[in-house]
Design a protein around this motif. Structure first.
Motif, PDB file in Angstrom:
ATOM      1  N   MET A  25     -34.774  92.677  60.559  1.00 16.41           N
ATOM      2  CA  MET A  25     -33.318  92.685  60.632  1.00 16.41           C
ATOM      3  C   MET A  25     -32.800  94.032  60.158  1.00 16.41           C
ATOM      4  O   MET A  25     -33.226  94.542  59.135  1.00 16.41           O
ATOM      5  N   PRO A  26     -31.891  94.638  60.896  1.00 10.39           N
ATOM      6  CA  PRO A  26     -31.352  95.937  60.511  1.00 10.39           C
ATOM      7  C   PRO A  26     -30.675  95.878  59.145  1.00 10.39           C
ATOM      8  O   PRO A  26     -30.096  94.865  58.765  1.00 10.39           O
ATOM      9  N   ARG A  27     -30.761  96.981  58.428  1.00  9.10           N
ATOM     10  CA  ARG A  27     -30.116  97.094  57.122  1.00  9.10           C
ATOM     11  C   ARG A  27     -28.866  97.949  57.248  1.00  9.10           C
ATOM     12  O   ARG A  27     -28.782  98.834  58.078  1.00  9.10           O
ATOM     13  N   ILE A  28     -27.927  97.698  56.384  1.00 12.69           N
ATOM     14  CA  ILE A  28     -26.643  98.398  56.449  1.00 12.69           C
ATOM     15  C   ILE A  28     -26.710  99.705  55.664  1.00 12.69           C
ATOM     16  O   ILE A  28     -27.134  99.719  54.504  1.00 12.69           O
ATOM     17  N   HIS A  29     -26.304 100.779  56.327  1.00 12.47           N
ATOM     18  CA  HIS A  29     -26.217 102.111  55.729  1.00 12.47           C
ATOM     19  C   HIS A  29     -24.984 102.803  56.279  1.00 12.47           C
ATOM     20  O   HIS A  29     -24.449 102.416  57.315  1.00 12.47           O
ATOM     21  N   TYR A  30     -24.620 103.868  55.635  1.00 11.38           N
ATOM     22  CA  TYR A  30     -23.513 104.687  56.124  1.00 11.38           C
ATOM     23  C   TYR A  30     -23.976 105.455  57.358  1.00 11.38           C
ATOM     24  O   TYR A  30     -25.048 106.049  57.367  1.00 11.38           O
ATOM     25  N   SER A  31     -23.151 105.445  58.402  1.00 11.90           N
ATOM     26  CA  SER A  31     -23.408 106.221  59.615  1.00 11.90           C
ATOM     27  C   SER A  31     -22.380 107.339  59.685  1.00 11.90           C
ATOM     28  O   SER A  31     -21.178 107.077  59.702  1.00 11.90           O
ATOM     29  N   TYR A  32     -22.858 108.566  59.722  1.00 17.08           N
ATOM     30  CA  TYR A  32     -21.942 109.700  59.819  1.00 17.08           C
ATOM     31  C   TYR A  32     -21.231 109.716  61.162  1.00 17.08           C
ATOM     32  O   TYR A  32     -20.088 110.130  61.260  1.00 17.08           O
ATOM     33  N   GLY A  33     -21.899 109.254  62.211  1.00 17.32           N
ATOM     34  CA  GLY A  33     -21.283 109.215  63.535  1.00 17.32           C
ATOM     35  C   GLY A  33     -20.125 108.232  63.625  1.00 17.32           C
ATOM     36  O   GLY A  33     -19.150 108.470  64.324  1.00 17.32           O
ATOM     37  N   LEU A  34     -20.233 107.121  62.902  1.00 18.94           N
ATOM     38  CA  LEU A  34     -19.179 106.106  62.940  1.00 18.94           C
ATOM     39  C   LEU A  34     -18.263 106.166  61.714  1.00 18.94           C
ATOM     40  O   LEU A  34     -17.250 105.489  61.656  1.00 18.94           O
ATOM     41  N   ARG A  35     -18.663 106.942  60.724  1.00 14.82           N
ATOM     42  CA  ARG A  35     -17.902 107.124  59.479  1.00 14.82           C
ATOM     43  C   ARG A  35     -17.645 105.811  58.747  1.00 14.82           C
ATOM     44  O   ARG A  35     -16.570 105.580  58.209  1.00 14.82           O
ATOM     45  N   ARG A  36     -18.660 104.957  58.769  1.00 11.81           N
ATOM     46  CA  ARG A  36     -18.576 103.688  58.047  1.00 11.81           C
ATOM     47  C   ARG A  36     -19.980 103.112  57.911  1.00 11.81           C
ATOM     48  O   ARG A  36     -20.922 103.582  58.545  1.00 11.81           O
ATOM     49  N   GLU A  37     -20.116 102.096  57.100  1.00 16.32           N
ATOM     50  CA  GLU A  37     -21.390 101.424  56.952  1.00 16.32           C
ATOM     51  C   GLU A  37     -21.589 100.430  58.090  1.00 16.32           C
ATOM     52  O   GLU A  37     -20.680  99.657  58.406  1.00 16.32           O
ATOM     53  N   VAL A  38     -22.749 100.510  58.714  1.00 10.18           N
ATOM     54  CA  VAL A  38     -23.117  99.633  59.821  1.00 10.18           C
ATOM     55  C   VAL A  38     -24.625  99.391  59.771  1.00 10.18           C
ATOM     56  O   VAL A  38     -25.351 100.156  59.150  1.00 10.18           O
ATOM     57  N   PRO A  39     -25.104  98.361  60.444  1.00 11.92           N
ATOM     58  CA  PRO A  39     -26.549  98.163  60.526  1.00 11.92           C
ATOM     59  C   PRO A  39     -27.190  99.269  61.370  1.00 11.92           C
ATOM     60  O   PRO A  39     -26.773  99.534  62.497  1.00 11.92           O
ATOM     61  N   LEU A  40     -28.193  99.932  60.799  1.00 13.04           N
ATOM     62  CA  LEU A  40     -28.970 100.931  61.528  1.00 13.04           C
ATOM     63  C   LEU A  40     -30.214 100.260  62.092  1.00 13.04           C
ATOM     64  O   LEU A  40     -30.672  99.241  61.582  1.00 13.04           O
ATOM     65  N   LEU A  41     -30.764 100.844  63.143  1.00 18.77           N
ATOM     66  CA  LEU A  41     -31.844 100.208  63.902  1.00 18.77           C
ATOM     67  C   LEU A  41     -33.179 100.921  63.730  1.00 18.77           C
ATOM     68  O   LEU A  41     -33.250 102.150  63.839  1.00 18.77           O
ATOM     69  N   THR A  42     -34.223 100.151  63.483  1.00 15.26           N
ATOM     70  CA  THR A  42     -35.571 100.711  63.472  1.00 15.26           C
ATOM     71  C   THR A  42     -35.941 101.091  64.910  1.00 15.26           C
ATOM     72  O   THR A  42     -35.260 100.686  65.864  1.00 15.26           O
ATOM     73  N   ASP A  43     -37.053 101.803  65.068  1.00 18.02           N
ATOM     74  CA  ASP A  43     -37.501 102.176  66.415  1.00 18.02           C
ATOM     75  C   ASP A  43     -37.731 100.937  67.276  1.00 18.02           C
ATOM     76  O   ASP A  43     -37.372 100.913  68.445  1.00 18.02           O
ATOM     77  N   GLU A  44     -38.299  99.903  66.685  1.00 19.32           N
ATOM     78  CA  GLU A  44     -38.575  98.669  67.428  1.00 19.32           C
ATOM     79  C   GLU A  44     -37.278  97.989  67.874  1.00 19.32           C
ATOM     80  O   GLU A  44     -37.170  97.512  69.003  1.00 19.32           O
ATOM     81  N   GLU A  45     -36.295  97.963  66.997  1.00 18.68           N
ATOM     82  CA  GLU A  45     -35.007  97.350  67.335  1.00 18.68           C
ATOM     83  C   GLU A  45     -34.244  98.204  68.347  1.00 18.68           C
ATOM     84  O   GLU A  45     -33.494  97.688  69.167  1.00 18.68           O
TER      85      GLU A  45
ATOM     86  N   VAL B 240     -22.608  92.601  64.411  1.00 15.58           N
ATOM     87  CA  VAL B 240     -21.513  93.571  64.351  1.00 15.58           C
ATOM     88  C   VAL B 240     -21.128  93.977  65.764  1.00 15.58           C
ATOM     89  O   VAL B 240     -21.988  94.360  66.564  1.00 15.58           O
ATOM     90  N   ARG B 241     -19.849  93.912  66.071  1.00 20.84           N
ATOM     91  CA  ARG B 241     -19.345  94.310  67.389  1.00 20.84           C
ATOM     92  C   ARG B 241     -18.801  95.731  67.299  1.00 20.84           C
ATOM     93  O   ARG B 241     -17.961  96.025  66.449  1.00 20.84           O
ATOM     94  N   LEU B 242     -19.307  96.603  68.158  1.00 25.66           N
ATOM     95  CA  LEU B 242     -18.815  97.978  68.243  1.00 25.66           C
ATOM     96  C   LEU B 242     -17.818  98.070  69.388  1.00 25.66           C
ATOM     97  O   LEU B 242     -17.786  97.219  70.272  1.00 25.66           O
ATOM     98  N   GLU B 243     -17.038  99.127  69.389  1.00 30.51           N
ATOM     99  CA  GLU B 243     -15.997  99.292  70.402  1.00 30.51           C
ATOM    100  C   GLU B 243     -16.473  99.958  71.676  1.00 30.51           C
ATOM    101  O   GLU B 243     -15.950  99.696  72.744  1.00 30.51           O
ATOM    102  N   HIS B 244     -17.440 100.858  71.567  1.00 30.04           N
ATOM    103  CA  HIS B 244     -17.858 101.646  72.725  1.00 30.04           C
ATOM    104  C   HIS B 244     -19.377 101.821  72.701  1.00 30.04           C
ATOM    105  O   HIS B 244     -19.953 102.055  71.642  1.00 30.04           O
ATOM    106  N   PRO B 245     -20.033 101.744  73.859  1.00 31.10           N
ATOM    107  CA  PRO B 245     -21.492 101.867  73.893  1.00 31.10           C
ATOM    108  C   PRO B 245     -22.017 103.169  73.295  1.00 31.10           C
ATOM    109  O   PRO B 245     -23.089 103.185  72.708  1.00 31.10           O
ATOM    110  N   GLU B 246     -21.259 104.239  73.421  1.00 28.74           N
ATOM    111  CA  GLU B 246     -21.745 105.517  72.909  1.00 28.74           C
ATOM    112  C   GLU B 246     -21.835 105.554  71.389  1.00 28.74           C
ATOM    113  O   GLU B 246     -22.529 106.394  70.829  1.00 28.74           O
TER     114      GLU B 246
END
Length: 128
Positions: free
Chosen positions: A1-21, A70-76
């Motif tokens: 299961m992905p763990r939550i970390h800060y994403s600089y691209g989204l400027r908020r904490e979100v689940p980040l994905l392992t290579d397998e995920e 978690v629902r994101l707004e845009h695929p990018e």
């Protein structure tokens, strides 16, 4: 299961994905880009029109949401979520370094000792 970390691209904490995920979601994103190119070629239209007509990105968003809740707004936005993009947590502020090769924390300015780099954000080092 992905763990939550800060994403600089989204400027908020979100689940980040392992290579397998990331693999199945990344495949949806590849199809998304391919569908945009194909639509533009077939209709001779602008990128914005092709983006509007393209539903492939919704598959990537749905796959991410099914995995993380978690629902994101845009695929990018998903491009900012592979765990491998980030460095280990900063010893000062606990946010991940912006990249594994970083020597300074982009958030708090903490400097690693001379010659040291952040290194990868590892699954076992993740914060919950």
């Amino acid at each position: 299961m992905p763990r939550i970390h800060y994403s600089y691209g989204l400027r908020r904490e979100v689940p980040l994905l392992t290579d397998e995920e990331w693999r199945p979601i990344g495949a949806h994103l590849s199809n998304y880009i391919r569908a945009i190119k194909d639509y533009r070629r077939a209709h001779g239209c602008s990128i914005s029109e092709a983006l509007e007509k393209n539903q492939q990105g919704q598959k990537a968003l749905a796959a991410y949401e099914a995995l993380t809740g978690v629902r994101l707004e845009h695929p990018e936005q998903i491009y900012a979520l592979p765990l491998s993009l980030y460095g280990r947590p900063c010893p000062s502020c606990s946010k991940p370094f912006r990249t594994p090769r970083a020597r300074m924390c982009a958030d708090c300015g903490y400097q690693l000792p001379e010659g040291e780099v952040a290194g990868p954000l590892q699954e076992e080092n993740q914060l919950t």
